[in-house]
Design a protein around this motif. Structure first.
Motif, PDB file in Angstrom:
ATOM      1  N   THR A 123       0.829  -1.206   0.000  1.00 12.85           N
ATOM      2  CA  THR A 123       0.000   0.000   0.000  1.00 12.85           C
ATOM      3  C   THR A 123       0.867   1.260   0.000  1.00 12.85           C
ATOM      4  OG1 THR A 123      -0.059   0.232   2.405  1.00 12.85           O
ATOM      5  CG2 THR A 123      -1.729  -1.206   1.401  1.00 12.85           C
ATOM      6  N   GLY A 124       0.219   2.369  -0.313  1.00 21.19           N
ATOM      7  CA  GLY A 124       0.925   3.641  -0.313  1.00 21.19           C
ATOM      8  C   GLY A 124       1.457   3.987   1.067  1.00 21.19           C
ATOM      9  N   ALA A 125       0.615   3.801   2.072  1.00 26.98           N
ATOM     10  CA  ALA A 125       1.046   4.121   3.440  1.00 26.98           C
ATOM     11  C   ALA A 125       2.283   3.316   3.814  1.00 26.98           C
ATOM     12  CB  ALA A 125      -0.090   3.850   4.425  1.00 26.98           C
ATOM     13  N   VAL A 128       5.328   4.916   2.356  1.00 30.79           N
ATOM     14  CA  VAL A 128       5.758   6.106   3.105  1.00 30.79           C
ATOM     15  C   VAL A 128       6.422   5.684   4.417  1.00 30.79           C
ATOM     16  CG1 VAL A 128       4.998   8.233   4.238  1.00 30.79           C
ATOM     17  CG2 VAL A 128       3.990   7.580   2.037  1.00 30.79           C
ATOM     18  N   TYR A 151      -1.176  14.748   2.870  1.00 31.65           N
ATOM     19  CA  TYR A 151      -1.809  13.444   3.102  1.00 31.65           C
ATOM     20  C   TYR A 151      -0.787  12.369   2.781  1.00 31.65           C
ATOM     21  CZ  TYR A 151      -4.838   9.448   3.195  1.00 31.65           C
ATOM     22  OH  TYR A 151      -5.394   8.227   3.522  1.00 31.65           O
ATOM     23  N   HIS A 152      -0.536  11.501   3.752  1.00 29.90           N
ATOM     24  CA  HIS A 152       0.433  10.434   3.512  1.00 29.90           C
ATOM     25  C   HIS A 152      -0.079   9.049   3.879  1.00 29.90           C
ATOM     26  CE1 HIS A 152       3.480  13.310   2.349  1.00 29.90           C
ATOM     27  NE2 HIS A 152       3.283  13.994   3.455  1.00 29.90           N
ATOM     28  N   GLY A 153      -1.325   8.932   4.392  1.00 31.09           N
ATOM     29  CA  GLY A 153      -1.869   7.605   4.661  1.00 31.09           C
ATOM     30  C   GLY A 153      -2.581   7.524   5.994  1.00 31.09           C
ATOM     31  N   GLU A 224       4.407  16.008  -1.074  1.00 26.70           N
ATOM     32  CA  GLU A 224       3.755  15.646  -2.342  1.00 26.70           C
ATOM     33  C   GLU A 224       4.038  16.785  -3.331  1.00 26.70           C
ATOM     34  OE1 GLU A 224      -0.621  14.615  -1.110  1.00 26.70           O
ATOM     35  OE2 GLU A 224       0.408  15.586   0.544  1.00 26.70           O
ATOM     36  N   ASP A 257       6.573  12.245  -2.211  1.00 26.85           N
ATOM     37  CA  ASP A 257       5.465  11.284  -2.162  1.00 26.85           C
ATOM     38  C   ASP A 257       4.663  11.467  -3.447  1.00 26.85           C
ATOM     39  OD1 ASP A 257       3.183   9.818  -1.809  1.00 26.85           O
ATOM     40  OD2 ASP A 257       2.798  10.476   0.247  1.00 26.85           O
ATOM     41  N   ILE A 259       2.667   9.190  -4.730  1.00 22.92           N
ATOM     42  CA  ILE A 259       1.685   8.105  -4.751  1.00 22.92           C
ATOM     43  C   ILE A 259       0.460   8.483  -5.584  1.00 22.92           C
ATOM     44  CG2 ILE A 259       0.060   6.874  -3.232  1.00 22.92           C
ATOM     45  CD1 ILE A 259       2.466   6.716  -1.217  1.00 22.92           C
ATOM     46  N   GLN A 260       0.033   9.741  -5.494  1.00 22.71           N
ATOM     47  CA  GLN A 260      -1.126  10.170  -6.286  1.00 22.71           C
ATOM     48  C   GLN A 260      -0.707  10.800  -7.625  1.00 22.71           C
ATOM     49  OE1 GLN A 260      -5.441  12.352  -5.632  1.00 22.71           O
ATOM     50  NE2 GLN A 260      -4.353  11.533  -3.918  1.00 22.71           N
ATOM     51  N   LYS A 286      -0.705   3.705  -5.961  1.00 28.54           N
ATOM     52  CA  LYS A 286      -1.902   3.994  -6.769  1.00 28.54           C
ATOM     53  C   LYS A 286      -1.850   3.498  -8.236  1.00 28.54           C
ATOM     54  CE  LYS A 286      -4.343   7.153  -3.848  1.00 28.54           C
ATOM     55  NZ  LYS A 286      -3.677   7.840  -2.739  1.00 28.54           N
TER      56      LYS A 286
HETATM   57  C1  LIG Z   1      -3.303   7.644  -1.291  1.00 27.72           C
HETATM   58  C2  LIG Z   1      -2.071   8.263  -0.805  1.00 27.72           C
HETATM   59  C3  LIG Z   1      -1.278   7.657   0.189  1.00 27.72           C
HETATM   60  C4  LIG Z   1      -1.701   6.390   0.911  1.00 27.72           C
HETATM   61  O1  LIG Z   1      -1.840   5.297   0.037  1.00 27.72           O
HETATM   62  P1  LIG Z   1      -2.680   4.015   0.517  1.00 27.72           P
HETATM   63  O2  LIG Z   1      -2.462   3.016  -0.577  1.00 27.72           O
HETATM   64  O3  LIG Z   1      -4.102   4.448   0.650  1.00 27.72           O
HETATM   65  O4  LIG Z   1      -2.103   3.574   1.806  1.00 27.72           O
HETATM   66  C5  LIG Z   1      -0.096   8.282   0.555  1.00 27.72           C
HETATM   67  N1  LIG Z   1       0.296   9.428  -0.026  1.00 27.72           N
HETATM   68  C6  LIG Z   1      -0.426  10.026  -0.996  1.00 27.72           C
HETATM   69  C7  LIG Z   1       0.081  11.285  -1.620  1.00 27.72           C
HETATM   70  C8  LIG Z   1      -1.643   9.484  -1.395  1.00 27.72           C
HETATM   71  O5  LIG Z   1      -2.390  10.111  -2.317  1.00 27.72           O
END
Ligand SMILES: *Cc1c(COP(=O)(O)O)cnc(C)c1O
Length: 443
Positions: A123-125, A128, A151-153, A224, A257, A259-260, A286
């Protein structure tokens, strides 16, 4: 293949979705919210087909995940092939090639031509969390600096790093120690021009690091490159390069980060590229694996390898089916030219959002974003006061008309658009027409 057009056969949600949602409430923990209580039967490209036969336009991609579409052929085929061979071994028990291949792809695609290594997770969290572990191991320092609106999780460390209290943190403390927060350069909410906004936020970040924490105690600054859940905030130009320069001066690692924002979403393979930033570590998830749970930390070889064997891992980390999906998703992004497509989507959507702003009677305060990560921020007319009620009303209108949009932002007043990058122009225009009608209806 589903006919690529919006089609409403019942109200949204329809009777079968309503019944399934009622049944869900008896079984599923209440803590899971839902944007639109519609049950999906199947999905294709940018269309979600629900159990009542409605065809909804997906302007959320399951939160920036299905950039290559909801069931991209290259992803589906590779998943099927891998699943028939084996679904799991645990990479820490016996190895498989897919893991190495995804690591190689990430080492190749992420910014910077230095020697890199990659660690895969689920997962993203988790990515991180592991970036923090790696940064601490590599620097021997404890502190982590994050930004307002971040936002990091949802895990303990990442929830601590996340800025917004409700719903992410409320009732879940105490939080993890050694997390410090600095201002974000948020142009719309800064009283002054963009240059001053960047300079001001940077000066305050430096002050916090130097006077409140001590630079020699800081392992990493995590940011981010465009904030996601916090409201699709594009930092004032120059802010992030300034942060990176400051970090380098003090041997602090800069962790992006992505992730998004990663994997073509913003009209570049990674959003850091827009300002020429080369992070020491980058977290991805993601859109990485076309909907399968897979995440990664990629970074400078000497930093990544600061952790001794056994220090990183996880039972499902880099699952082989998820790795196969990632190879299919990356192949699709490259072969279909989705970086360029995201830039085209920006060209097509931005003027429409500007038109909506002009017609909104002052209710749309800001239009922003990059590529196919675009948003409008809603305010009380004549002010910058956040108007979450307008965002809710607009989202409800879109949902009733069969367009799935998501709300975000620290103040809950931002409508964000994250269409799959494979969306066709006709579907995109139709979704924008629905949004525009909703904006006129607010007045
Ligand atoms: C969604 C997101 C996360 C967390 O990812 P998960 O897969 O939901 O744990 C972390 N950082 C950013 C920037 C995100 O958009």
């Amino acid at each position: 293949m589903t006919d690529q057009a919006r089609l409403l056969k019942t109200a949204v949600p329809g009777p079968r979705s309503v019944a399934l949602h009622e049944a869900r409430a008896q079984q599923v923990a209440r803590g899971f919210g839902v944007t639109l209580p519609v049950f999906v039967d199947h999905a294709d490209g940018a269309l979600l087909v629900d159990v009542d036969g409605n065809q909804l336009i997906d302007m959320g991609s399951g939160i920036a995940v299905t950039s290559v579409g909801a069931a991209a052929p290259a992803v589906v085929e590779r998943i099927a092939e891998q699943a028939t061979k084996f679904t799991h071994t645990c990479f820490m028990v016996t190895e498989y090639e897919g893991f190495t291949e995804v690591a190689a792809a990430l080492n190749r695609l992420t910014p910077g031509d230095h020697e890199k290594r990659t660690a895969l997770f689920s997962t993203g969290a988790e990515a991180v969390e592991n970036a923090v572990k790696i940064a601490r191991a590599a620097t021997g320092r404890p502190a982590i600096v994050v930004l307002d609106h971040a936002y990091h999780g949802r895990t303990l460390m990442t929830m601590t790093m996340t800025a917004k209290n409700v719903p992410y943190k409320e009732g879940f403390g105490p939080y993890a120690p050694e997390v410090y927060r600095a201002p974000m350069a948020y142009p719309f909410r800064y009283d002054g021009d963009e240059k001053a906004c960047a300079a001001d936020a940077l000066a305050r970040l430096k002050d916090i690091v130097l006077t409140q924490i001590g630079a020699h105690n800081v392992a990493a600054i995590v940011a981010e490159p465009i904030q996601g859940e916090g409201g699709f905030i594009v930092p004032a130009e120059g802010f992030l390069p300034g942060v990176v320069e400051f970090a380098r001066e003090h041997d602090i690692l800069f962790v992006a980060d992505e992730i998004q924002t990663g994997f073509a979403r913003t009209g570049a393979m990674f959003a850091c590229e827009h300002e020429g930033i080369v992070p020491d570590l980058i977290t991805t998830a993601k859109a990485l694996a076309g909907g399968m749970p897979l995440s990664a930390v990629t970074g400078r070889a000497e930093i990544m390898d600061a952790v001794a064997p056994g220090g990183l891992g996880g039972t499902y980390a880099g699952n082989p089916v998820a790795c196969a999906a990632a190879l299919g998703a990356i192949e699709t992004i490259e072969s279909e030219g989705l970086v360029a497509r995201a830039a085209q989507i920006e060209q097509r959507v931005m003027p429409r959002l500007e038109e909506m702003r002009a017609a909104s009677g002052g209710r749309i305060g800001d239009v922003r974003g990059r590529g196919a990560m675009l948003a409008i921020e809603l305010v009380e007319p004549g002010t910058k006061d956040p108007a979450p009620r307008f965002a809710q009303a607009l989202a409800a209108h879109c949902h009733a008309e069969g367009v799935v949009v998501l709300v975000c932002g620290t103040y809950g007043n931002v409508i964000r658009l994250l269409p799959p990058l494979v969306i066709g122009d006709a579907l995109l225009d139709d979704a924008l027409d629905v949004l525009a009608t909703g904006v006129r209806g607010l007045a």
